[in-house]
Design a protein around this motif. Structure first.
Motif, PDB file in Angstrom:
ATOM      1  N   SER A 232     -57.174  38.420  48.585  1.00 26.00           N
ATOM      2  CA  SER A 232     -55.739  38.320  48.294  1.00 26.00           C
ATOM      3  C   SER A 232     -55.485  38.387  46.792  1.00 26.00           C
ATOM      4  CB  SER A 232     -55.183  37.005  48.857  1.00 26.00           C
ATOM      5  OG  SER A 232     -53.810  36.886  48.585  1.00 26.00           O
ATOM      6  N   GLN A 270     -50.566  42.242  51.280  1.00 23.08           N
ATOM      7  CA  GLN A 270     -50.809  40.868  51.702  1.00 23.08           C
ATOM      8  C   GLN A 270     -50.624  40.712  53.209  1.00 23.08           C
ATOM      9  OE1 GLN A 270     -52.216  38.667  49.728  1.00 23.08           O
ATOM     10  NE2 GLN A 270     -52.099  40.117  48.025  1.00 23.08           N
ATOM     11  N   LEU A 273     -53.808  42.070  54.882  1.00 21.04           N
ATOM     12  CA  LEU A 273     -54.920  41.129  54.718  1.00 21.04           C
ATOM     13  C   LEU A 273     -54.752  39.900  55.603  1.00 21.04           C
ATOM     14  CD1 LEU A 273     -55.381  41.256  50.819  1.00 21.04           C
ATOM     15  CD2 LEU A 273     -56.890  42.269  52.529  1.00 21.04           C
ATOM     16  N   ASN A 274     -53.546  39.351  55.659  1.00 24.92           N
ATOM     17  CA  ASN A 274     -53.287  38.146  56.458  1.00 24.92           C
ATOM     18  C   ASN A 274     -53.437  38.410  57.946  1.00 24.92           C
ATOM     19  OD1 ASN A 274     -52.744  36.431  54.279  1.00 24.92           O
ATOM     20  ND2 ASN A 274     -50.575  37.023  54.207  1.00 24.92           N
ATOM     21  N   SER A 279     -57.554  37.759  54.067  1.00 30.75           N
ATOM     22  CA  SER A 279     -56.894  37.237  52.867  1.00 30.75           C
ATOM     23  C   SER A 279     -57.773  36.265  52.077  1.00 30.75           C
ATOM     24  CB  SER A 279     -55.585  36.551  53.266  1.00 30.75           C
ATOM     25  OG  SER A 279     -54.918  36.080  52.123  1.00 30.75           O
TER      26      SER A 279
END
Length: 306
Positions: A232, A270, A273-274, A279
Protein backbone atom coordinates in the motif's frame (compact mmCIF):
# COMPACT_ATOMS: atom_id res chain seq x y z
CA UNK A 1 59.85 -13.94 7.03
CA UNK A 2 60.54 -17.75 6.79
CA UNK A 3 62.64 -18.84 3.82
CA UNK A 4 59.93 -21.11 2.38
CA UNK A 5 57.48 -18.17 2.29
CA UNK A 6 60.08 -15.98 0.55
CA UNK A 7 60.64 -18.69 -2.08
CA UNK A 8 56.88 -19.15 -2.60
CA UNK A 9 56.35 -15.42 -3.02
CA UNK A 10 59.24 -15.11 -5.46
CA UNK A 11 57.87 -18.01 -7.55
CA UNK A 12 54.48 -16.26 -7.84
CA UNK A 13 56.12 -13.00 -8.89
CA UNK A 14 58.28 -14.92 -11.34
CA UNK A 15 55.25 -16.59 -12.92
CA UNK A 16 53.53 -13.24 -13.42
CA UNK A 17 56.69 -11.68 -14.79
CA UNK A 18 57.26 -14.53 -17.23
CA UNK A 19 53.84 -13.87 -18.70
CA UNK A 20 54.73 -10.18 -18.93
CA UNK A 21 51.22 -9.10 -17.99
CA UNK A 22 50.15 -6.46 -15.49
CA UNK A 23 46.59 -7.41 -14.56
CA UNK A 24 43.99 -4.63 -14.59
CA UNK A 25 41.99 -5.03 -11.40
CA UNK A 26 39.71 -2.15 -12.46
CA UNK A 27 38.51 -4.47 -15.25
CA UNK A 28 38.00 -7.26 -12.74
CA UNK A 29 41.09 -9.17 -13.88
CA UNK A 30 41.66 -11.66 -11.08
CA UNK A 31 43.02 -14.84 -12.65
CA UNK A 32 41.88 -18.11 -11.10
CA UNK A 33 45.12 -19.96 -10.40
CA UNK A 34 44.15 -22.96 -8.23
CA UNK A 35 43.85 -26.04 -10.51
CA UNK A 36 41.59 -27.80 -7.98
CA UNK A 37 39.04 -24.97 -8.19
CA UNK A 38 39.32 -24.91 -12.00
CA UNK A 39 38.67 -28.66 -12.12
CA UNK A 40 35.74 -28.26 -9.73
CA UNK A 41 34.13 -25.64 -11.96
CA UNK A 42 34.50 -27.85 -15.03
CA UNK A 43 33.16 -30.93 -13.22
CA UNK A 44 30.04 -29.06 -12.02
CA UNK A 45 29.25 -28.01 -15.61
CA UNK A 46 28.52 -31.63 -16.63
CA UNK A 47 30.14 -31.20 -20.03
CA UNK A 48 29.55 -33.42 -23.06
CA UNK A 49 31.91 -34.03 -25.97
CA UNK A 50 29.29 -32.58 -28.35
CA UNK A 51 28.93 -29.28 -26.45
CA UNK A 52 29.68 -25.79 -27.67
CA UNK A 53 30.91 -23.91 -24.61
CA UNK A 54 30.93 -20.15 -23.99
CA UNK A 55 33.67 -18.94 -21.65
CA UNK A 56 33.54 -15.34 -20.42
CA UNK A 57 36.81 -13.83 -19.22
CA UNK A 58 39.26 -16.64 -20.09
CA UNK A 59 42.22 -14.58 -18.84
CA UNK A 60 45.47 -16.39 -19.61
CA UNK A 61 43.65 -19.67 -20.33
CA UNK A 62 44.05 -21.70 -17.13
CA UNK A 63 40.52 -23.05 -17.57
CA UNK A 64 40.33 -22.78 -21.35
CA UNK A 65 43.03 -25.35 -22.04
CA UNK A 66 41.17 -27.91 -19.92
CA UNK A 67 37.80 -27.10 -21.47
CA UNK A 68 39.19 -27.64 -24.97
CA UNK A 69 39.92 -31.27 -24.07
CA UNK A 70 36.31 -31.96 -23.09
CA UNK A 71 34.02 -30.25 -25.61
CA UNK A 72 33.47 -29.85 -29.33
CA UNK A 73 34.15 -26.10 -29.35
CA UNK A 74 35.07 -23.28 -26.94
CA UNK A 75 34.03 -19.70 -27.70
CA UNK A 76 36.06 -17.43 -25.43
CA UNK A 77 34.94 -13.82 -24.97
CA UNK A 78 37.65 -11.46 -23.68
CA UNK A 79 37.74 -7.64 -23.56
CA UNK A 80 41.53 -7.24 -23.16
CA UNK A 81 43.58 -7.77 -26.36
CA UNK A 82 46.71 -8.48 -24.28
CA UNK A 83 45.06 -11.48 -22.65
CA UNK A 84 43.70 -12.63 -26.02
CA UNK A 85 47.26 -12.68 -27.38
CA UNK A 86 48.43 -14.63 -24.32
CA UNK A 87 45.60 -17.14 -24.70
CA UNK A 88 46.25 -17.72 -28.41
CA UNK A 89 49.97 -18.14 -27.75
CA UNK A 90 49.23 -20.66 -25.02
CA UNK A 91 47.04 -22.95 -27.17
CA UNK A 92 49.13 -22.61 -30.32
CA UNK A 93 50.41 -26.02 -31.40
CA UNK A 94 48.09 -27.91 -29.02
CA UNK A 95 46.06 -30.75 -30.57
CA UNK A 96 42.83 -28.95 -29.58
CA UNK A 97 43.81 -25.49 -30.82
CA UNK A 98 41.37 -25.61 -33.75
CA UNK A 99 38.45 -25.91 -31.31
CA UNK A 100 39.02 -22.41 -29.94
CA UNK A 101 37.18 -19.33 -31.23
CA UNK A 102 37.96 -15.98 -29.59
CA UNK A 103 35.61 -12.99 -29.51
CA UNK A 104 37.35 -9.74 -28.56
CA UNK A 105 35.10 -7.17 -26.92
CA UNK A 106 32.64 -6.33 -24.16
CA UNK A 107 30.30 -9.28 -23.65
CA UNK A 108 27.49 -6.92 -22.58
CA UNK A 109 27.61 -5.18 -25.96
CA UNK A 110 28.07 -8.28 -28.11
CA UNK A 111 25.39 -10.63 -29.41
CA UNK A 112 25.89 -13.94 -27.65
CA UNK A 113 26.54 -16.85 -30.03
CA UNK A 114 24.79 -20.23 -29.85
CA UNK A 115 26.13 -22.33 -26.95
CA UNK A 116 25.12 -25.30 -24.79
CA UNK A 117 26.97 -24.42 -21.58
CA UNK A 118 28.50 -21.22 -20.21
CA UNK A 119 31.43 -21.23 -17.77
CA UNK A 120 32.75 -17.92 -16.47
CA UNK A 121 34.98 -16.26 -13.91
CA UNK A 122 33.18 -12.94 -14.36
CA UNK A 123 34.42 -9.42 -13.66
CA UNK A 124 32.20 -8.71 -10.68
CA UNK A 125 31.10 -5.28 -11.89
CA UNK A 126 29.14 -6.82 -14.80
CA UNK A 127 27.50 -9.61 -12.77
CA UNK A 128 23.92 -8.32 -12.69
CA UNK A 129 23.53 -7.19 -16.32
CA UNK A 130 25.25 -10.36 -17.55
CA UNK A 131 22.88 -12.63 -15.60
CA UNK A 132 19.85 -11.16 -17.36
CA UNK A 133 21.52 -11.04 -20.75
CA UNK A 134 22.19 -14.74 -20.25
CA UNK A 135 18.71 -15.68 -19.00
CA UNK A 136 16.92 -13.80 -21.78
CA UNK A 137 19.21 -15.34 -24.44
CA UNK A 138 17.60 -17.61 -27.04
CA UNK A 139 17.83 -20.39 -28.00
CA UNK A 140 17.93 -21.88 -24.50
CA UNK A 141 21.23 -23.19 -23.16
CA UNK A 142 21.53 -26.19 -20.81
CA UNK A 143 23.30 -24.59 -17.85
CA UNK A 144 25.83 -21.98 -16.72
CA UNK A 145 28.45 -22.35 -13.99
CA UNK A 146 29.49 -18.88 -12.88
CA UNK A 147 31.87 -17.34 -10.34
CA UNK A 148 30.55 -14.28 -8.48
CA UNK A 149 31.34 -12.12 -5.49
CA UNK A 150 29.96 -14.14 -2.56
CA UNK A 151 27.30 -11.67 -1.47
CA UNK A 152 26.01 -11.42 -5.05
CA UNK A 153 25.79 -15.23 -5.22
CA UNK A 154 23.91 -15.24 -1.90
CA UNK A 155 21.42 -12.75 -3.33
CA UNK A 156 20.80 -15.04 -6.31
CA UNK A 157 19.73 -17.92 -4.08
CA UNK A 158 18.05 -15.90 -1.26
CA UNK A 159 14.50 -16.90 -0.32
CA UNK A 160 11.54 -14.81 0.93
CA UNK A 161 12.29 -13.62 4.44
CA UNK A 162 16.09 -13.75 4.00
CA UNK A 163 17.99 -10.54 4.67
CA UNK A 164 19.53 -10.56 1.15
CA UNK A 165 16.24 -11.38 -0.65
CA UNK A 166 15.76 -8.73 -3.34
CA UNK A 167 14.61 -7.99 -6.88
CA UNK A 168 17.67 -9.84 -8.24
CA UNK A 169 16.67 -12.96 -6.27
CA UNK A 170 13.09 -13.18 -7.49
CA UNK A 171 13.84 -12.18 -11.10
CA UNK A 172 16.57 -14.81 -11.41
CA UNK A 173 14.48 -17.52 -9.75
CA UNK A 174 11.51 -16.70 -12.00
CA UNK A 175 13.60 -17.56 -15.06
CA UNK A 176 15.95 -20.24 -13.74
CA UNK A 177 16.84 -22.78 -11.10
CA UNK A 178 19.82 -21.47 -9.13
CA UNK A 179 22.10 -23.55 -6.87
CA UNK A 180 25.07 -22.45 -4.76
CA UNK A 181 27.88 -24.91 -5.50
CA UNK A 182 30.98 -23.85 -3.58
CA UNK A 183 32.84 -21.05 -1.86
CA UNK A 184 36.17 -19.86 -3.29
CA UNK A 185 38.62 -17.95 -1.09
CA UNK A 186 40.36 -14.83 -2.37
CA UNK A 187 43.81 -16.49 -2.25
CA UNK A 188 42.82 -18.75 -5.16
CA UNK A 189 43.23 -15.74 -7.49
CA UNK A 190 46.16 -13.68 -8.78
CA UNK A 191 46.07 -10.88 -7.79
CA UNK A 192 43.72 -11.67 -4.84
CA UNK A 193 40.45 -9.66 -4.95
CA UNK A 194 39.23 -7.79 -1.88
CA UNK A 195 36.18 -10.04 -1.51
CA UNK A 196 35.41 -13.75 -1.21
CA UNK A 197 33.79 -15.56 -4.13
CA UNK A 198 31.21 -18.27 -4.75
CA UNK A 199 30.23 -20.49 -7.66
CA UNK A 200 26.60 -20.95 -8.71
CA UNK A 201 24.94 -23.18 -11.29
CA UNK A 202 22.04 -21.74 -13.28
CA UNK A 203 19.61 -23.80 -15.34
CA UNK A 204 17.06 -21.76 -17.34
CA UNK A 205 13.42 -22.81 -17.08
CA UNK A 206 12.41 -24.14 -20.48
CA UNK A 207 9.82 -23.09 -21.41
CA UNK A 208 10.06 -19.79 -19.54
CA UNK A 209 6.97 -18.54 -17.63
CA UNK A 210 4.32 -17.19 -20.03
CA UNK A 211 4.52 -13.57 -18.91
CA UNK A 212 5.90 -10.30 -20.24
CA UNK A 213 9.22 -10.04 -18.37
CA UNK A 214 9.45 -6.26 -18.80
CA UNK A 215 6.05 -5.88 -17.17
CA UNK A 216 6.93 -8.33 -14.41
CA UNK A 217 10.18 -6.47 -13.72
CA UNK A 218 8.34 -3.14 -13.64
CA UNK A 219 6.05 -4.46 -10.90
CA UNK A 220 8.84 -6.10 -8.91
CA UNK A 221 11.02 -2.97 -9.17
CA UNK A 222 8.31 -0.85 -7.50
CA UNK A 223 7.72 -3.39 -4.72
CA UNK A 224 11.41 -3.87 -3.90
CA UNK A 225 12.47 -0.21 -3.86
CA UNK A 226 11.39 -0.37 -0.22
CA UNK A 227 10.96 -4.07 0.40
CA UNK A 228 10.17 -3.64 4.12
CA UNK A 229 7.23 -1.29 3.48
CA UNK A 230 3.70 -2.47 2.76
CA UNK A 231 2.57 -2.65 -0.86
CA UNK A 232 0.00 0.00 0.00
CA UNK A 233 2.85 2.39 0.84
CA UNK A 234 5.00 1.35 -2.15
CA UNK A 235 2.19 1.98 -4.62
CA UNK A 236 1.11 5.19 -2.92
CA UNK A 237 4.15 7.28 -3.84
CA UNK A 238 3.63 10.18 -6.25
CA UNK A 239 6.21 9.04 -8.84
CA UNK A 240 4.82 5.49 -8.95
CA UNK A 241 1.24 6.70 -9.32
CA UNK A 242 2.23 9.06 -12.16
CA UNK A 243 3.88 6.19 -14.07
CA UNK A 244 0.96 3.81 -13.52
CA UNK A 245 -1.62 6.43 -14.47
CA UNK A 246 0.22 7.21 -17.71
CA UNK A 247 0.15 3.52 -18.65
CA UNK A 248 -3.47 3.19 -17.54
CA UNK A 249 -4.62 6.09 -19.71
CA UNK A 250 -2.84 4.53 -22.71
CA UNK A 251 -4.59 1.21 -21.95
CA UNK A 252 -7.98 2.95 -21.74
CA UNK A 253 -7.36 4.81 -24.99
CA UNK A 254 -6.51 1.62 -26.90
CA UNK A 255 -9.54 -0.18 -25.47
CA UNK A 256 -11.95 2.75 -25.83
CA UNK A 257 -12.60 2.93 -22.09
CA UNK A 258 -13.96 6.26 -20.85
CA UNK A 259 -12.49 7.57 -17.58
CA UNK A 260 -14.81 9.08 -14.99
CA UNK A 261 -14.48 12.81 -14.51
CA UNK A 262 -13.28 12.46 -10.92
CA UNK A 263 -11.01 9.44 -11.63
CA UNK A 264 -8.23 9.01 -9.06
CA UNK A 265 -5.42 6.51 -9.72
CA UNK A 266 -4.43 6.25 -6.06
CA UNK A 267 -7.94 5.24 -5.05
CA UNK A 268 -8.11 2.61 -7.80
CA UNK A 269 -4.73 1.07 -6.81
CA UNK A 270 -5.63 0.94 -3.13
CA UNK A 271 -9.00 -0.69 -3.94
CA UNK A 272 -7.26 -3.38 -6.03
CA UNK A 273 -4.76 -4.09 -3.23
CA UNK A 274 -7.42 -4.16 -0.50
CA UNK A 275 -9.88 -6.35 -2.41
CA UNK A 276 -7.18 -8.96 -3.07
CA UNK A 277 -5.54 -8.95 0.37
CA UNK A 278 -2.26 -7.44 -0.86
CA UNK A 279 -2.45 -4.07 0.91
CA UNK A 280 -0.51 -5.14 4.03
CA UNK A 281 1.91 -7.53 2.31
CA UNK A 282 5.60 -6.66 1.96
CA UNK A 283 7.95 -7.60 -0.89
CA UNK A 284 10.53 -9.06 1.54
CA UNK A 285 8.21 -12.01 2.32
CA UNK A 286 6.44 -12.50 -1.05
CA UNK A 287 7.36 -15.42 -3.31
CA UNK A 288 7.07 -15.84 -7.08
CA UNK A 289 3.48 -17.10 -6.90
CA UNK A 290 2.47 -14.05 -4.85
CA UNK A 291 3.91 -11.69 -7.46
CA UNK A 292 2.38 -13.66 -10.36
CA UNK A 293 -1.03 -13.35 -8.69
CA UNK A 294 -0.49 -9.63 -8.01
CA UNK A 295 0.51 -8.99 -11.63
CA UNK A 296 -2.56 -10.89 -12.88
CA UNK A 297 -4.83 -8.88 -10.56
CA UNK A 298 -3.39 -5.56 -11.74
CA UNK A 299 -3.49 -6.54 -15.44
CA UNK A 300 -7.11 -7.72 -15.21
CA UNK A 301 -7.95 -4.23 -13.93
CA UNK A 302 -6.10 -2.53 -16.81
CA UNK A 303 -3.02 -1.61 -14.74
CA UNK A 304 0.27 -2.24 -16.55
CA UNK A 305 3.94 -1.64 -15.81
CA UNK A 306 5.57 -1.59 -19.25
Amino acid sequence: MPKDRIKKKSRQHGAAASQGIQFKTDLGQHILKNPLVVNGLIEKAGLRSTDTLLEIGPGTGNMTVKLLEKVKKVIACEVDPRLVAELKKRVQGMPYASKLQVIIGDVLKADLPYFDVCVANLPYQISSPFIFKLLLHRPFFRCAVLMFQREFAQRLVAQPGDKLYCRLSINTQLLARVDHLMKVGKNNFRPPPKVESSVVRIEPKNPSPPINFQEWDGLVRIAFVRKNKTLSACFGSKSVLELIEKNYRIHCSFNEVMLEENFDMKTKIQEILNENDFSKKRARSMDIDDFLKLLQVFNSNGVHFA
